[in-house]
Design an enzyme around this catalytic site. Structure first.
Site, PDB file in Angstrom:
ATOM      1  N   ASN A 123     -39.319 -18.261  39.009  1.00 23.35           N
ATOM      2  CA  ASN A 123     -40.010 -19.528  39.175  1.00 23.35           C
ATOM      3  C   ASN A 123     -40.712 -19.888  37.862  1.00 23.35           C
ATOM      4  O   ASN A 123     -40.574 -19.192  36.867  1.00 23.35           O
ATOM      5  CB  ASN A 123     -40.983 -19.437  40.355  1.00 23.35           C
ATOM      6  CG  ASN A 123     -41.129 -20.758  41.086  1.00 23.35           C
ATOM      7  OD1 ASN A 123     -41.237 -21.805  40.470  1.00 23.35           O
ATOM      8  ND2 ASN A 123     -41.124 -20.690  42.404  1.00 23.35           N
TER       9      ASN A 123
ATOM     10  N   HIS B  16     -51.140  -2.660  21.820  1.00 22.01           N
ATOM     11  CA  HIS B  16     -51.900  -2.416  20.595  1.00 22.01           C
ATOM     12  C   HIS B  16     -52.619  -1.075  20.705  1.00 22.01           C
ATOM     13  O   HIS B  16     -53.011  -0.662  21.795  1.00 22.01           O
ATOM     14  CB  HIS B  16     -52.899  -3.553  20.361  1.00 22.01           C
ATOM     15  CG  HIS B  16     -52.226  -4.880  20.227  1.00 22.01           C
ATOM     16  ND1 HIS B  16     -51.673  -5.304  19.053  1.00 22.01           N
ATOM     17  CD2 HIS B  16     -51.988  -5.855  21.134  1.00 22.01           C
ATOM     18  CE1 HIS B  16     -51.127  -6.494  19.229  1.00 22.01           C
ATOM     19  NE2 HIS B  16     -51.305  -6.857  20.489  1.00 22.01           N
TER      20      HIS B  16
ATOM     21  N   GLY C 210     -46.222 -14.491  43.070  1.00 20.17           N
ATOM     22  CA  GLY C 210     -46.817 -15.315  42.038  1.00 20.17           C
ATOM     23  C   GLY C 210     -48.005 -14.646  41.364  1.00 20.17           C
ATOM     24  O   GLY C 210     -48.806 -13.977  42.010  1.00 20.17           O
TER      25      GLY C 210
END
Length: 142
Positions: A84, A114, A141
């Site tokens: 999506n 990092h 989502g």
């Protein structure tokens, strides 16, 4: 060893030092912008752009705009893949998705990291570790 070779092998590297990596990111992000700005109804054009970006795909796949990635060639998606809107994949290392993978809106997959040590981190170096997603996976989502 070049910065790109270090990146691909998971070692610390400086993405800003390597002109080849810089040019590859520019090319990829230019294609992402082209994909994201293409008219929605131009499905074949948008799929062709995705094929230019991605390293390997199945036959049946779709990514809704907006989509952003760093290099593209490190991304492999299997058969019956759908994402999506607002997918972000930071792919200095491989990102592999199996078959029947569905991704909800506003999801990100980040291989880049990092150093935790501040002295090393402020030198501007980073490293990347691969992500592998199996078959029949759904990410909700966000």
């Amino acid at each position: 060893m070049s910065e790109k070779e270090k990146m691909l092998s998971g070692e610390l590297y400086d993405a800003g030092l390597d002109e080849e990596l810089r040019q590859e990111r520019i090319k990829c992000k230019t294609l992402c912008a082209k994909f994201n700005s293409a008219p929605y109804e131009e499905i074949e054009n948008r799929k062709n752009i995705l094929n230019e970006i991605l390293g390997k795909t199945g036959e049946n796949f779709w990514i809704e705009p907006d989509f952003w990635c760093d290099y593209g060639y490190n991304i492999e998606i299997g058969e019956n893949f759908y994402s999506n809107h607002n997918l972000v994949i930071l792919d200095p290392a491989k990102v592999k998705f199996g078959d029947n993978v569905f991704i909800g809106p506003n999801c990100g997959f980040y291989t880049a990291a990092h150093p935790l040590d501040v002295e090393t981190r402020i030198k501007g170096v980073e490293f990347a570790k691969p992500i592998t997603v199996g078959n029949n996976v759904w990410f909700g989502g966000g």
